[in-house]
Design a protein around this motif. Structure first.
Motif, short mmCIF file in Angstrom:
data_model
loop_
_atom_site.label_atom_id
_atom_site.label_comp_id
_atom_site.label_asym_id
_atom_site.label_seq_id
_atom_site.Cartn_x
_atom_site.Cartn_y
_atom_site.Cartn_z
N SER A 76 0.83 -1.20 0.00
CA SER A 76 0.00 0.00 0.00
C SER A 76 0.86 1.26 0.00
O SER A 76 0.56 2.23 -0.70
CB SER A 76 -0.95 0.00 1.19
N SER B 283 -1.53 -0.76 -4.58
CA SER B 283 -1.84 -0.33 -3.22
C SER B 283 -3.07 -1.02 -2.63
O SER B 283 -3.24 -1.05 -1.41
CB SER B 283 -2.08 1.19 -3.21
N VAL C 237 -1.47 4.06 1.94
CA VAL C 237 -1.61 4.58 0.57
C VAL C 237 -1.61 6.11 0.62
O VAL C 237 -0.85 6.77 -0.10
CB VAL C 237 -2.92 4.10 -0.09
#
Lengths: 152, 145
Positions: free
Chosen positions: A14, B20, B45
């Motif tokens: 992420s 992500s 993110v």
């Protein structure tokens, strides 16, 4: 809505994906001098076919940007990768959600990328107010749908 | 030149959304579900994207003009008005219901999930309606994001 899916915590992927998103936003500023807000870029491109959608200049790069966005999952799959995804399926809520996201980002002049990434990076007060509002409402919405109403 | 670089930047943005996990509504909705199946990934993110943009913008804006354009066009409005707050609230409601914001919804389109195929056309109609409503209710406001 409930998707019945537990997603794993992925801090590294992420973070890495987030850096790519930020990099793309910086490139849009360096190359075209614009904010990389997807709602705005989409609206600018829509203006080609629909009068009154706004954003008359820079349609060339905006349309190409959207094509690149659409090409991303195709490229991943051609390269043998997977795009894990669970999308809510209930028709009426998804239509309503789409309308709300469209109207809301047009009226509020931005979305997660325009206000969230680009606006906060510029330390914009307007964007901070927008992000605080949509995050709070989104958290509250999920709480009501999943816990208060117990929707399945 | 401009379309080529437009395509490349869009591609990087889209790949970032996929890597992500933002392109997965289940992951977004789990991030928003603090009191249930909470997945904090999305904070990473936002952190990665904002930090990169914060540093990158400062380096880029030292140049007098963009490489493929004449001037920087950065929103100058600073006031917090009703459209901004009402629009953002409506967006948050839709995001919390569907788990899609505009970028991930578009990137997810070629995957062809039934929910996405309903969401995206509705979003495009909404964008058009919202732009018309915004233009009617305030004539001086510039919209960029």
């Amino acid at each position: 809505m409930e998707t019945g899916t537990i997603t794993p915590f992925t801090p590294l992927a992420s973070l890495g994906g987030g850096v790519m998103i930020g990099l793309a936003a910086v490139m849009v500023m360096a190359l075209f001098g614009r904010i990389a807000g997807i709602a705005g870029i989409t609206r600018g491109t829509l203006g080609v076919i629909l009068p009154g959608a706004g954003g008359s200049d820079g349609r060339d790069w905006r349309a190409a940007f959207l094509l690149g966005l659409l090409a991303a999952p195709v490229l991943v799959m051609v390269a043998g990768g997977r795009v894990p995804q669970t999308v809510p399926e209930a028709p009426f809520p998804m239509i309503l959600a789409g309308l709300l996201v469209g109207v809301g980002t047009a009226l509020g002049s931005g979305c997660t990328s325009g206000h969230g990434v680009c606006g906060l990076a510029r330390l914009s007060r307007r964007s901070l107010a927008a992000v605080g509002t949509f995050m709070a409402v989104a958290f509250a919405t999920v709480f009501v749908l999943r816990h208060a109403l117990g929707a399945a | 030149m401009r379309p080529v670089f437009g395509f490349i930047t869009g591609l990087i943005f889209g790949l970032g959304l996929i890597v992500s996990g933002m392109a997965d509504p289940a992951k977004v909705l789990n991030f928003l579900d603090l009191f249930g199946t909470w997945d904090p990934s999305l904070a990473f993110v936002m952190g990665g994207a904002m930090t990169t943009a914060f540093i990158g913008y400062r380096l880029v804006l030292r140049r007098p003009s963009p490489l493929l354009g004449t001037e920087y066009d950065i929103p100058a409005t600073s006031g917090i008005d009703r459209n901004l707050i009402a629009g953002s609230a409506l967006f948050g409601l839709g995001w919390g219901i569907g788990g899609f914001c505009p970028g991930p919804a578009l990137t997810a389109l070629p995957l062809g999930a039934p929910g996405t195929l309903l969401f995206v056309p509705s979003m495009l109609i909404g964008l058009w309606l919202g732009a018309r409503a915004g233009a009617l209710s305030s004539s001086s406001r510039k919209t960029h994001a």
